[in-house]
Scaffold this motif. Structure first.
Motif, mmCIF file in Angstrom:
data_model
loop_
_atom_site.group_PDB
_atom_site.id
_atom_site.type_symbol
_atom_site.label_atom_id
_atom_site.label_comp_id
_atom_site.label_asym_id
_atom_site.label_seq_id
_atom_site.Cartn_x
_atom_site.Cartn_y
_atom_site.Cartn_z
ATOM 1 N N ARG A 1 0.071 4.357 -0.021
ATOM 2 C CA ARG A 1 -0.402 5.380 0.903
ATOM 3 C C ARG A 1 0.043 5.090 2.332
ATOM 4 O O ARG A 1 0.372 6.002 3.094
ATOM 5 C CB ARG A 1 -1.922 5.507 0.841
ATOM 6 C CG ARG A 1 -2.443 6.155 -0.433
ATOM 7 C CD ARG A 1 -3.933 6.381 -0.341
ATOM 8 N NE ARG A 1 -4.657 5.128 -0.136
ATOM 9 C CZ ARG A 1 -5.962 5.044 0.054
ATOM 10 N NH1 ARG A 1 -6.701 6.148 0.089
ATOM 11 N NH2 ARG A 1 -6.547 3.867 0.203
ATOM 12 N N ASP B 1 0.855 -1.193 0.000
ATOM 13 C CA ASP B 1 0.000 0.000 0.000
ATOM 14 C C ASP B 1 0.889 1.240 0.000
ATOM 15 O O ASP B 1 1.545 1.540 0.998
ATOM 16 C CB ASP B 1 -0.910 -0.012 1.235
ATOM 17 C CG ASP B 1 -1.947 1.115 1.187
ATOM 18 O OD1 ASP B 1 -1.864 1.971 0.290
ATOM 19 O OD2 ASP B 1 -2.830 1.134 2.072
ATOM 20 N N TYR C 1 2.152 7.628 4.656
ATOM 21 C CA TYR C 1 1.736 8.041 5.998
ATOM 22 C C TYR C 1 2.792 7.676 7.040
ATOM 23 O O TYR C 1 3.024 8.441 7.991
ATOM 24 C CB TYR C 1 0.397 7.389 6.354
ATOM 25 C CG TYR C 1 -0.756 7.838 5.499
ATOM 26 C CD1 TYR C 1 -0.738 9.084 4.875
ATOM 27 C CD2 TYR C 1 -1.864 7.010 5.278
ATOM 28 C CE1 TYR C 1 -1.794 9.495 4.069
ATOM 29 C CE2 TYR C 1 -2.926 7.419 4.477
ATOM 30 C CZ TYR C 1 -2.879 8.655 3.871
ATOM 31 O OH TYR C 1 -3.918 9.062 3.080
#
Length: 364
Positions: free
Chosen positions: A114, A112, A118
């Motif tokens: 993202r 992932d 993050y």
């Protein structure tokens, strides 16, 4: 049992081998290793951060669970920050950064994009506690935040971090590679001004991009107040102002040869008498003394600027950029660029051969 010297000496880099050794000799089970993680969480939850750091460290040494190892690394970093162990926190921060950069060590982040973004954003925020409390933290901050992956994270997810990057560039004056880092910071701050700007960033833009010393004077005054009120930066207020004044003086002397000291004092937000003393000390104590003379009767500073050949500046810039190229790009350049041709036409300036990574000087 883990803290016994004979056990610690018997452990190796291979975690599976360690688990087999502990199982055969001390009847340690995977459930007991899992209990280290749970008990470390419990210690953290009620405020025993030192104990939590110890249990999470031992769990991470023995566990083969990549996800829980990553979680234990975050907990260990938080515990070191909360106990004020800045040396250990700086080391843990470097380990956690290596884990995030090695996608194989964190499968969830690899699958992932993202989640990886993050995680790096959280790392940037947590690192502020370490970098602004450790003695060498500001230089390390520049090296980390200017790395491509983390610079992209700042631009995409948290542009307000540019304030701390800009302050670190000012505070790192005189450190190795500080001048190159400052140029990179100015470029990034100018490019991201459309989505984030504060007095510190506007000060650097006015000084190095616009060469507007009046605006730089106003922004430096506002930046001083901002730094004084910031949680991470307040203790660096005096150092920031001192370095900012030096940067203004250096830039001002580069484009002026005859300078009224009273006017320069005003640019530095100082009273005339205080400014004169500060400038005299600056000329005496820094390398500017070799290129500047003061006429006390006329209250004038004469700056003797020496211009580098344009070709030399170009070649040094190319040398610095070539060092940043990835191995694949360098291999591509080796095939496409006729370097003997460059050698012939850049003499006698400095150039960099990408296959040797060494600066050589050609002779006419």
């Amino acid at each position: 049992m883990i803290e016994k010297p004979e056990v610690a000496q018997a452990l190796r880099q291979d975690k599976n081998q360690n688990l087999a050794f502990l199982r055969d000799n001390y009847q340690v089970t995977p459930q007991q290793i899992e209990a280290l993680y749970n008990f470390g969480q419990f210690q953290y939850s009620y405020g025993n951060y030192s104990g939590a750091a110890d249990y999470l460290y031992h769990f991470r040494v023995l566990s083969t669970d990549a996800e829980k190892n990553l979680s234990a690394s975050w907990g260990k970093l938080a515990s070191d920050i909360l106990t004020g162990k800045w040396d250990a926190a700086l080391e843990e921060l470097a380990n956690l950064r290596d884990t995030l950069d090695a996608r194989a060590a964190a499968p969830a982040l690899a699958s992932d994009s993202r989640a990886g973004l993050y995680a790096r954003a959280w790392l940037l925020h947590w690192s502020l506690f370490v970098y602004f409390n450790h003695p060498t933290g500001r230089q390390t901050l520049l090296d980390t935040f200017l790395a491509p992956a983390y610079l992209n994270t700042i631009q995409s997810a948290c542009p307000w971090i540019l304030r701390y990057l800009a302050v670190a560039a000012v505070l790192a004056r005189g450190a190795p590679r500080a001048r190159y880092a400052l140029k990179d910071v100015v470029r990034v701050v100018a490019a991201e001004s459309y989505q984030y700007a504060d007095p510190v960033n506007r000060f650097l833009t006015a000084l190095y991009s616009d060469f507007d010393f009046s605006q730089a004077q106003d922004e430096m005054r506002a930046a001083e107040a901002l730094v004084a009120d910031d949680f991470f930066l307040s203790e660096f207020r005096n150092e920031f102002v001192e370095n900012a004044r030096y940067l203004v003086s250096e830039a001002y002397c580069r484009i002026h040869t005859r300078i009224d000291i009273r006017e320069l004092s005003a640019r530095l937000n100082m009273e005339e008498s205080e400014g004169e003393k500060w400038i005299v000390n600056l000329i005496r104590d820094t390398r500017m003394g070799a290129d500047a003379k003061i006429d006390l009767e006329k209250v004038t500073l004469y700056a003797l600027t020496s211009c580098r050949p344009l070709l030399t500046m170009l070649c040094r810039t190319l040398s610095r950029l070539t060092g940043r190229l990835s191995p694949c790009t360098r291999q591509s350049l080796r095939r496409r660029v006729d370097w003997p041709f460059v050698h012939k036409h850049l003499a006698p300036a400095q150039y960099v051969h990408p296959s040797r990574h060494a600066v050589k000087r050609a002779r006419v």
